[in-house]
Motif scaffolding. Sequence first.
Motif, mmCIF file in Angstrom:
data_model
loop_
_atom_site.group_PDB
_atom_site.id
_atom_site.type_symbol
_atom_site.label_atom_id
_atom_site.label_comp_id
_atom_site.label_asym_id
_atom_site.label_seq_id
_atom_site.Cartn_x
_atom_site.Cartn_y
_atom_site.Cartn_z
ATOM 1 N N PHE A 42 -12.744 19.812 -0.419
ATOM 2 C CA PHE A 42 -11.711 18.791 -0.347
ATOM 3 C C PHE A 42 -10.371 19.430 -0.679
ATOM 4 O O PHE A 42 -10.311 20.368 -1.467
ATOM 5 C CB PHE A 42 -11.940 17.701 -1.401
ATOM 6 N N ASN A 43 -9.290 18.882 -0.156
ATOM 7 C CA ASN A 43 -7.973 19.140 -0.702
ATOM 8 C C ASN A 43 -7.818 18.190 -1.874
ATOM 9 O O ASN A 43 -7.694 16.975 -1.697
ATOM 10 C CB ASN A 43 -6.904 18.875 0.359
ATOM 11 N N ARG A 44 -7.871 18.741 -3.077
ATOM 12 C CA ARG A 44 -7.911 17.844 -4.236
ATOM 13 C C ARG A 44 -6.547 17.546 -4.834
ATOM 14 O O ARG A 44 -6.439 16.850 -5.820
ATOM 15 C CB ARG A 44 -8.828 18.417 -5.308
ATOM 16 N N THR A 45 -5.494 18.117 -4.263
ATOM 17 C CA THR A 45 -4.178 17.830 -4.843
ATOM 18 C C THR A 45 -3.499 16.659 -4.147
ATOM 19 O O THR A 45 -2.552 16.110 -4.667
ATOM 20 C CB THR A 45 -3.253 19.058 -4.740
ATOM 21 N N LYS A 46 -3.963 16.304 -2.976
ATOM 22 C CA LYS A 46 -3.308 15.228 -2.227
ATOM 23 C C LYS A 46 -4.374 14.268 -1.716
ATOM 24 O O LYS A 46 -5.333 14.675 -1.071
ATOM 25 C CB LYS A 46 -2.530 15.829 -1.051
ATOM 26 N N ASN A 47 -4.176 12.983 -2.009
ATOM 27 C CA ASN A 47 -5.056 11.920 -1.519
ATOM 28 C C ASN A 47 -6.508 12.114 -1.941
ATOM 29 O O ASN A 47 -7.404 11.583 -1.293
ATOM 30 C CB ASN A 47 -4.966 11.804 0.010
ATOM 31 N N PHE A 48 -6.743 12.865 -3.011
ATOM 32 C CA PHE A 48 -8.099 12.977 -3.544
ATOM 33 C C PHE A 48 -8.248 11.920 -4.640
ATOM 34 O O PHE A 48 -7.471 11.889 -5.596
ATOM 35 C CB PHE A 48 -8.362 14.380 -4.105
ATOM 36 N N PRO A 49 -9.253 11.037 -4.497
ATOM 37 C CA PRO A 49 -9.204 9.778 -5.255
ATOM 38 C C PRO A 49 -9.648 9.841 -6.718
ATOM 39 O O PRO A 49 -9.624 8.816 -7.380
ATOM 40 C CB PRO A 49 -10.135 8.865 -4.446
ATOM 41 N N GLU A 50 -10.027 11.003 -7.221
ATOM 42 C CA GLU A 50 -10.393 11.089 -8.629
ATOM 43 C C GLU A 50 -9.557 12.172 -9.278
ATOM 44 O O GLU A 50 -9.642 13.335 -8.879
ATOM 45 C CB GLU A 50 -11.856 11.487 -8.787
ATOM 46 N N ILE A 51 -8.793 11.809 -10.251
ATOM 47 C CA ILE A 51 -7.886 12.748 -10.884
ATOM 48 C C ILE A 51 -8.209 12.737 -12.375
ATOM 49 O O ILE A 51 -8.337 11.672 -12.969
ATOM 50 C CB ILE A 51 -6.424 12.320 -10.630
ATOM 51 N N PRO A 96 0.828 -1.213 0.000
ATOM 52 C CA PRO A 96 0.000 0.000 0.000
ATOM 53 C C PRO A 96 0.859 1.258 0.000
ATOM 54 O O PRO A 96 1.900 1.305 0.676
ATOM 55 C CB PRO A 96 -0.788 -0.107 1.317
ATOM 56 N N PHE A 97 0.447 2.251 -0.769
ATOM 57 C CA PHE A 97 1.161 3.528 -0.702
ATOM 58 C C PHE A 97 0.686 4.311 0.516
ATOM 59 O O PHE A 97 -0.453 4.166 0.953
ATOM 60 C CB PHE A 97 1.011 4.342 -1.987
ATOM 61 N N LYS A 98 1.586 5.108 1.068
ATOM 62 C CA LYS A 98 1.204 5.855 2.275
ATOM 63 C C LYS A 98 0.462 7.136 1.940
ATOM 64 O O LYS A 98 -0.321 7.643 2.740
ATOM 65 C CB LYS A 98 2.424 6.126 3.169
ATOM 66 N N GLN A 99 0.736 7.668 0.760
ATOM 67 C CA GLN A 99 -0.008 8.842 0.296
ATOM 68 C C GLN A 99 0.190 8.953 -1.209
ATOM 69 O O GLN A 99 1.036 8.274 -1.795
ATOM 70 C CB GLN A 99 0.448 10.114 0.987
ATOM 71 N N PHE A 100 -0.605 9.804 -1.832
ATOM 72 C CA PHE A 100 -0.488 9.994 -3.279
ATOM 73 C C PHE A 100 -0.937 11.401 -3.626
ATOM 74 O O PHE A 100 -1.531 12.108 -2.805
ATOM 75 C CB PHE A 100 -1.327 8.958 -4.032
ATOM 76 N N GLY A 101 -0.634 11.791 -4.842
ATOM 77 C CA GLY A 101 -1.054 13.115 -5.294
ATOM 78 C C GLY A 101 -0.780 13.279 -6.775
ATOM 79 O O GLY A 101 -0.332 12.349 -7.453
ATOM 80 N N TYR A 102 -1.033 14.441 -7.262
ATOM 81 C CA TYR A 102 -0.808 14.690 -8.680
ATOM 82 C C TYR A 102 -0.556 16.163 -8.927
ATOM 83 O O TYR A 102 -0.791 17.011 -8.065
ATOM 84 C CB TYR A 102 -1.993 14.208 -9.516
ATOM 85 N N ARG A 103 -0.048 16.437 -10.104
ATOM 86 C CA ARG A 103 0.063 17.815 -10.547
ATOM 87 C C ARG A 103 -0.513 17.906 -11.947
ATOM 88 O O ARG A 103 -0.256 17.046 -12.785
ATOM 89 C CB ARG A 103 1.525 18.275 -10.532
ATOM 90 N N ASN A 104 -1.310 18.928 -12.177
ATOM 91 C CA ASN A 104 -1.925 19.125 -13.485
ATOM 92 C C ASN A 104 -1.141 20.215 -14.212
ATOM 93 O O ASN A 104 -1.107 21.356 -13.758
ATOM 94 C CB ASN A 104 -3.393 19.535 -13.319
ATOM 95 N N LEU A 122 -1.305 15.321 -16.815
ATOM 96 C CA LEU A 122 -1.183 14.935 -15.415
ATOM 97 C C LEU A 122 0.048 14.086 -15.156
ATOM 98 O O LEU A 122 0.397 13.209 -15.956
ATOM 99 C CB LEU A 122 -2.410 14.116 -14.989
ATOM 100 N N ARG A 123 0.687 14.380 -14.047
ATOM 101 C CA ARG A 123 1.694 13.477 -13.509
ATOM 102 C C ARG A 123 1.274 13.142 -12.077
ATOM 103 O O ARG A 123 0.875 14.026 -11.325
ATOM 104 C CB ARG A 123 3.077 14.125 -13.524
ATOM 105 N N THR A 124 1.385 11.884 -11.716
ATOM 106 C CA THR A 124 0.934 11.460 -10.395
ATOM 107 C C THR A 124 2.063 10.733 -9.676
ATOM 108 O O THR A 124 3.006 10.252 -10.304
ATOM 109 C CB THR A 124 -0.274 10.512 -10.517
#
Lengths: 763, 763
Positions: A254-263, A232-240, A268-270
Motif C-alpha cells: 500500500f501507499n501508506r502516507t496518502k489515503n491509507f485509512p489506518e494511521i 467529503p474530503f477529496k483526499q487525506f494523508g499524514y506525516r509521522n 502525527l499530523r494529518t
Amino acid sequence: MKNTLITILSFVPIIATAQTKNPEKLVQYVKPIIGTQRMGHTFPGATVPFGMVQLSPETDTVGYELNGKYNPDVYKYCAGYQYDDKTIVGFSHTHFSGTGHSDLGDFLVMPTVGELKLNPGTADKPGSGYRSAFSHQNEVSEANYYKVKLDESNITAELTTSARVGFHQYTFPKSDQAHIVLDLMSGIYNYPDKNVWTYLRVVNDSLIIGYRQTNGWARTRTLYFAMAFSKPFKQFGYRNYSKREVYGGFWGQFNRTKNFPEIAGRQLRTYFDFNTAEGEKIKIKMAISPVSMEGALNNMQVEIPAWDFDKVKTDGQQLWEKELHKIVIDGSKDDKEDFYTSMYHAMINPTIYMDADGQYKGLDQNIHKADGFTNYTTFSLWDTHRALHPLFNIIEPTRNADMIKSMLAHFDQSAEHMLPVWSNSANENWCMSGYHSVSLIADAIVKGNAPFDANKALDATITTANHRDYAGIGYYIDMGYIPDEKNGNSVSSTLEYAYDDWCIAQAAKKLNRMDVYDTFFKRSQNYKNVYDPASGFMHPKLVDGTFRKAFDPFTTINQGFIEGNAWNYTLYVPHDPAGLIKLMGGNKRFVTYIDSLFSYDLPDKYFAETEDITKDGIIGNYVHGNEPSHQVAYLYDWTDKPWKTQDKIRMILKKMYKNTPDGLGGNDDTGQMSAWYIFSALGFYPVAPGSDQYAIGSPAVYHAVLNLENGKTFTINTKNQSDKNVYVQKILLNGKVLNSYFISHTDIMSGGEITFVMGAKHI
Amino acid sequence: MKNTLITILSFVPIIATAQTKNPEKLVQYVKPIIGTQRMGHTFPGATVPFGMVQLSPETDTVGYELNGKYNPDVYKYCAGYQYDDKTIVGFSHTHFSGTGHSDLGDFLVMPTVGELKLNPGTADKPGSGYRSAFSHQNEVSEANYYKVKLDESNITAELTTSARVGFHQYTFPKSDQAHIVLDLMSGIYNYPDKNVWTYLRVVNDSLIIGYRQTNGWARTRTLYFAMAFSKPFKQFGYRNYSKREVYGGFWGQFNRTKNFPEIAGRQLRTYFDFNTAEGEKIKIKMAISPVSMEGALNNMQVEIPAWDFDKVKTDGQQLWEKELHKIVIDGSKDDKEDFYTSMYHAMINPTIYMDADGQYKGLDQNIHKADGFTNYTTFSLWDTHRALHPLFNIIEPTRNADMIKSMLAHFDQSAEHMLPVWSNSANENWCMSGYHSVSLIADAIVKGNAPFDANKALDATITTANHRDYAGIGYYIDMGYIPDEKNGNSVSSTLEYAYDDWCIAQAAKKLNRMDVYDTFFKRSQNYKNVYDPASGFMHPKLVDGTFRKAFDPFTTINQGFIEGNAWNYTLYVPHDPAGLIKLMGGNKRFVTYIDSLFSYDLPDKYFAETEDITKDGIIGNYVHGNEPSHQVAYLYDWTDKPWKTQDKIRMILKKMYKNTPDGLGGNDDTGQMSAWYIFSALGFYPVAPGSDQYAIGSPAVYHAVLNLENGKTFTINTKNQSDKNVYVQKILLNGKVLNSYFISHTDIMSGGEITFVMGAKHI
C-alpha cells in the motif's frame, strides 16, 4: 438507553422561574475574554456549563522542557490562549480554566488554504506554518460561541459546543487547495514526549475516529474522538514526526502516507483536502469520549445528530441562561459583566467526564457505568473547597452531590484508598496540600445535601485522613504537627489538616458518630501546635518541639508554607477564628494584625516569589490571587470591628475584578476566585465550609434573587446602596433585625429575603 | 454468563472414542523441544491447544535496531528460545511458534534470590543480572509442562497453563532476599521503543493488575494482565528506565519508588520481595486479556480459581490427549514422536484471542463480543492455507469454522475492507503475498464445513480480490498479470492471485453464483500470462508485455518472487496441474523438470539467499523449508510417474523431520510444516485447498485411525509397510480397488478405511 435519556433530559434548558418573568438575557453579560490576559488563565472559546468539550483557540502550545529545564511559558499557556498574542495556532477541544498547572489541549484543528503546511510555524512568522495572524477586532467571544477571522487564509472560524461535541464552522474563500489540519502532536504542557500514542481510522470520506494517549500532568490519559465533516474530503494523508516506531509488512503493498485509512504513531499530523467555493462553509463535529471511539461516535449521534450550527449555539446559550438565572442581580452593566462572567467561570469546572450512555473511565483505568449520577473530573480541591462548592450547595445542589458521588467513586477506585486531591481525567495529580475532599463531603452532609451513603462517605474521609504515608499525616497524627524536617509544607499542611479534621468532626456530629467527632475535633485543635507566641506567627516547628530559628514571615520560600507566607497563613484557621484570636493575644492585637496585612508595603523581592498571580493580585501583603487568605477579610466579623470586613470586601471586589481581558489579578483557579466574587458581591461568604454559617460582608449588588432548585427564592435587597455606602447599617432577615454578622444555610434555602441598609460611615 | 459456560465446556477434555479403548497416552510422544535449535523457531514452554497464553522461557530477547540497522539475532529469537544457549532470562507469556518474524514475549517473570538485580545481565555473565545459567539435563519439556533448575539461584521453575492463564511454580531455597522480578520492558522484537506504555496497579499484597501497550510487529497492541501470588509479598517496588516522562504533583507526598501502588511509564521493571523457607513453593497465576484488566481477572477466576499446580498441568495435558487422539497411529517411538509433535505444533496456532466472557479487541480497536464463536488471531495465512487449515477441516472442523468466523469479523472491522493477510492481536501485519484467506473460505465452503453466511463470506473474498490499491491487484485485473516494474513480487503474486481466484470460483460454483464463477475462473488462468516458453519458467513480465531479459531462475533476489526462486515457483499452479503440464510442454518435459528440481546441486551462493531455513531444508534445488513448493512432490500424480511422488514423499519425511532439537529444517511456520508432515505421513495431501481432492503419496505410518468430530472414523491400513517398501502397489478404499491417485474429502468424512499395499518397487 435509560441513562442516555436521563443525560439528554438533564440538558434540556428550563428557563424563566416564577421570579423572573420576561427575564433579561443574562448571557449577554458573559465575557469569556475576561482573564485571558496575563495570569487569569481563562480561555475565550466555547463551552456549555461543565462541558466535557471546551473548544477554544490556542495562541501557543509551548512545552515543559524535560531534564530539569523549566520553560516558564508552559505556565503562561495553561489555558492555551494569551490575549497579547497576535497569532492563532488552531482550535483544540479541552482546556483547563484558570489553573496554575497545565495539561489537555487535545485534537487541534486548523483550516488553511494554499500550500499544505503541517508544521504550525512560529508566532513571528505565521506564514511559515499553518498558524495564522488574527486581531481582536475580528474576534467575538461569547458563552458557547467564538468567532475569529484568520488573516492568513481569510477563513472565518466559528466554534460552538454541546457537552461532549465541539462544532466548528469554517467559511472558506474559493480554493482548490483547502485543508483541514488535525494536529495530533499539539497539546498543552506539551513536553517532547507527552504524546504516548495516537491512532486514527478513516471510516469513510467524511468520518474519522481515533484516540490519543498522553503522559502529561495526568500521567496516563486516553481521549477518544469521532470527527465528522459536513463535506467529503477529496483526499487525506499524514506525516509521522517520530522516527522511533515500526510498522510491519511490506510497504509496497500500500501507499501508506496518502489515503491509507489506518494511521498510528507517536507524533502525527494529518490533513484532509477539499475544493471550496467562495464563502463555502465546511463544518466539523468533533465528539470526544474517555471510554472508546464508539463512545465518541454515540456522543455525537446523541448530542448533535444534524449540521445546524446556529441551533447548537443557541441550545448551549440557553443552557447558560438557565444557569445564570439562578442568581438574578441588579447593577450596572460593568457589575453585571463582572458578576455573570464570574458565574460563567464558576460553572466551567469541574467537568463532565462520562459518555452520554453513562460510561466513564475510572481512576483504576477500568471502564465503569455511573449508577444514577453524572461523573465529573477536574477537581482542583485545594482551591475550590473554599467557596465554589459551597456556592454549588446553594445554586447547584444536585450537581454538587453528583460531584461528591464522583469523588466517592474515585475513592473506591483509588489504589491508595484516598479521596481525590486534584482529580484530572481518571488520574490523581497529587497537587497541592491537605485532604480537602473531606470539606466538600462535610459541607454537603452538614447542609443536608447528601443524597448518598453519608456514613460510607464519612468512612472515606476517615480513611483518607488516616493515610499515614501521605504527606506527613503519620507525624501529624503522632505528634500533633508535622515537623519542619519532614515536609516542606509542614506548617500549612498542619493548618489545613486541622481544618479538614474539623470538617470530619462536623460531619460525624451530624451523623451522630460522636467517637469520630471526638477524635477529629481533637485533631482540629492541632493548629495551636504550630503557633509560636514568640514570633507571633504560625511557625515551622522541629522534631524536638522547638520552633525553627531561621524564619522570614514574608517569604513563601522554604518557610513551611505553600502559596502563602507566614503572615497570611497565620490567619488560616477558618474553623475556629475565636480560638485563633485568643491564641494570638486577643481582639485588639488580632485586628491590628489583619490591618497590617492589608497595609504593609511588601517589598518587590517578596512579590517576585509569589506564585500564580500578578502584582495586582496583592493588596499590601494580603494575597488575594492565592487562596489561603480568602477568608481573611471576613475574620473581622469575629472581632469588635466587623465594619472593617465591609470596607475590605468592597475594596477587594473593586481592585481584584474588572471586566477587561486583564481583569483577573491571578489564576481564576477553576472558579474559586469567581465564587469568592459571587458570594462577596451578594454580601456573605462561607468562611468555614463544613459549618452552615455564612459571615456577612458588604453586598456590591443593588438587588439579587437566588432561584433555588427547591423552587424557593432568596432575595437580597439593599437600601442606600452606592459605591461609597459600603458600610452595613442594619440587616433585616425576613423583616426582622439580624443581631449578628452571620446567617445560616437554612436561612437561605428556606427562601425569604435579606435587606441590607447601607451607609457611608461604619457603625 | 452463557458464553462463559460455553467457553468452559469447550475445554472439558473428552477422551476415548469408541475406536480407542484404553488408549495409550499420546502426550508422552510430544517433544516440544523439537525445532528449538537453529531455525525451527518453536518454543519448549507450556501451552494448551491454541492457548492465548503460551508460557515459555526466553534465552534471549534481542532487539531489532532502528534506523536501518537490522540485528540478525532478532530473527534467531522469534520464539525467544535457542537450544544452544546456556542461560535463561525469564519466563514470558506469549510466543509465536515457528514464525519467521517476531513479536510478543509479554510479561517476563523471573525468580531470584540474594541481591536484587533488575537488569537481566548478559549471557556470558549470568550473575551480572537476574538471568540464570541452566542445563538441558535439568530441563523437562512436555505438552503443557516445562521445568528447569536455575543454576544461579537453585530455584526450580515449573510452568503450566490454561487457555488464558500462565501458572508458575517456583521452589525456592531458604532466603530472606527472595524476589520475583516482573520485567515489563522485556519483549521479543524488542527494539528500543517497542514499549509504548505500561501500567501496573497493586490491588493488595498478593494481586497486581495492569497492561502493556506495544508498537511491535503488531503496530498498536495492548495486553492486559492480572497476576496473583500464592504468598503475600513483603514489599515491592519498581525502577523506571525511561527518562522521557513526567508524573505531576509533589514527590514529597509519597515515596513512589517503594510500595507505591500505581506504577506507570514506558520502561519499567518491578520486583516483589519475600522471605522463603527451604523448599518453599511460591506460585503465580498470570492471566492475560486483550480487553481489560477486569477481563484478565475474570479469566483467572473462571479458569484457575485455586492453587493446584498439578491439576492445571493434568487438565491441560488431557486437552492435548483429546486433540492428539484425533489421529491414532501405529509406528515406531521415533515415528510417534515426529507425528505427535507435529500434531502438537499444528495445534498451537492460530491462538484464541478472546476473554472467557466472549469479549475481544477487534481490528478496529474496539471491544467486541464474539457472537457464537471463539475468536482467534495469529493467522499466518500465506503458510497455513496450504495444509494446516485443510487438516483442521478434517480433524478440527468446528475450530476451523470459528477461525473463518474470526476472519470474517476481521473483514467487517477492516478499514481497508480486506480479509486478513497476517492477523496478529487485533492488527494486520500485511506480511507475505496473496489474499489466501479466500483459500480457507473456499475450502470450507467446498468441503461443506461452512456454518456461517457463505454468500456473505464469498462477497468478502470478492471485495478483497478486487482491492485495486493492494499489491498490484489493479494491474493484475487490468492486464492479467502484474508488471515487473510495478511490484517486487510480480510473478509470485500473479501466480498466487490466480490460485486464490480459482478458490473464489470454486466457492461461487458451490453457491451457484455462476457469474462470479465465470469471472474468477477466468482470472485463475492468469498464471499462463507469466510463463515464458522461451525460458521455460514463470518469468518477470514487463509493462509492454515482453519478458524481462535479465533473469536468473535460481536466485530469489529481485526476480519477481518471494521466498522461492523461479525454478520452484514455476510449479506453483496448485489448482491446475494439468494445465501447467500442458503449458510446460507435456508429461515428459514436466517430469524431467521436477526431477531436476530435486537433483540439482544448488551452489552455496544461492543457498545463502534462501530465507527462513537451514541448508537441511533444501533437497537439491527443492526448498521444503519454505512453502511455495509444498505441493511439488505430489505433482507427479498428474503425470505417468505417480511412483515418483511416493519416492519423494518418503524421502522428504525422513530428511526434513527428526525428533531432535534440530529436527526441523526451517521455521515450522505456525504449523504448516507440521501439517505437511501429518498429511504426508498418512498418505495423502491437499494439493489445492478449495477442491475436495487429496493426492495420494506414500504413507509412513503403519496404521492410523482418524477420529472425526462427526463420530465416524477413517482408518488407514498398510500392508508390507517398511522403510524400504515406499511404493504403493495397490489401494483399496472401503475394500474396493482405487483406480486413481486421488481420494475425496467425502471419502474421509463419511468414515471407512483405506488400505495401502506397499512394495519395494514401483509399479
